[in-house]
Scaffold this motif. Structure first.
Motif, PDB file in Angstrom:
ATOM      1  N   GLU A 140      -5.955  -4.252   2.131  1.00 33.24           N
ATOM      2  CA  GLU A 140      -5.653  -3.207   1.159  1.00 33.24           C
ATOM      3  C   GLU A 140      -6.927  -2.435   0.843  1.00 33.24           C
ATOM      4  O   GLU A 140      -7.971  -3.024   0.534  1.00 33.24           O
ATOM      5  CB  GLU A 140      -5.075  -3.804  -0.125  1.00 33.24           C
ATOM      6  N   TYR A 170       0.704   3.281  -1.490  1.00 33.13           N
ATOM      7  CA  TYR A 170       1.133   3.108  -2.877  1.00 33.13           C
ATOM      8  C   TYR A 170       0.261   3.963  -3.794  1.00 33.13           C
ATOM      9  O   TYR A 170      -0.920   4.187  -3.503  1.00 33.13           O
ATOM     10  CB  TYR A 170       0.988   1.650  -3.325  1.00 33.13           C
ATOM     11  N   LYS A 179      -5.156   6.405  -4.142  1.00 33.31           N
ATOM     12  CA  LYS A 179      -3.969   5.729  -3.635  1.00 33.31           C
ATOM     13  C   LYS A 179      -4.400   4.469  -2.900  1.00 33.31           C
ATOM     14  O   LYS A 179      -5.575   4.327  -2.515  1.00 33.31           O
ATOM     15  CB  LYS A 179      -3.133   6.643  -2.739  1.00 33.31           C
TER      16      LYS A 179
END
Length: 214
Positions: A140, A170, A179
């Protein structure tokens, strides 16, 4: 992705004139929890295991047990259910599931039942889309919400010769100017990738490893 790509086409159905006992037999024999109800070939209702539980008395009841099982399907079904079309986008139908809090939806074309979609089908599709069923690692990265940023991050994976299985995007709940990019990559050891991402100035949120956070 379209609904017709993931819907079931071999659909078990009920008629309005069948009984609660018929529903119980169908659900048990076919191991299902939902069934569309047809009348004159048209979808007029839905019966779920919840409807069935509400219709059947508790085993501790003292009332006669035969009568409830003779109730007709049309007495306990949910009438006029929400339907989907086979050319609807799966993402749009997923929103219908969420907004209406339903667990299944008949798929209708030209007023005829052509398929059936359940929340389990959507879950399996999500798993396939994210690549979670394949061996690999998840990374991530928090990035600025600007054009071209995905390309810049992807170059790191390209330079490491690592295959990207999926990418999800996301919003950053803490800062709308950012984001979160979630990569599923085909490697069990992402340390080199994480190190290079940090060298390029990207904020790696996961995995957070002491040896690459210096």
């Amino acid at each position: 992705m379209l609904v017709e790509e993931i819907m079931k086409t071999d659909v078990y159905t009920l008629r309005t004139d069948q009984t609660v006992q018929d529903i119980m037999d169908l659900f048990k024999d076919k191991r299902i929890r939902h069934a569309p109800v047809l009348k004159d070939g048209k979808v007029v209702g839905i019966v779920t295991d919840r409807d069935l539980k509400d219709a059947v008395p508790s085993r501790f009841t003292v009332s006669p047990k035969g009568e409830p099982y003779k109730k007709k399907v049309e007495e306990i079904m949910t009438p006029n259910p929400v339907t989907a079309h086979p050319l609807d986008f799966v993402e749009e139908v997923a929103m219908i599931f969420y907004e209406h809090k339903i667990g299944c939806i008949p798929v209708v074309s030209n007023q005829e039942l052509v398929g059936f979609l359940t929340e389990t089908d959507l879950l399996y599709t999500f798993i396939e889309l994210t690549g979670a069923h394949q061996p690999g690692s998840q990374i991530e990265v928090r990035v600025k919400n600007r054009s071209g940023i995905l390309y810049e991050v992807s170059k790191v994976f390209h330079e490491q010769n690592v295959n990207v299985l999926s990418v999800l995007v996301y919003p950053d709940r803490e800062n709308k100017n950012n984001k979160i990019l979630v990569f599923r990559v085909q490697t069990m050891n992402p340390l080199a990738i994480i190190s290079d991402l940090k060298k390029e100035g990207f904020d790696v949120l996961w995995p957070s490893m002491p040896q690459v956070n210096e």
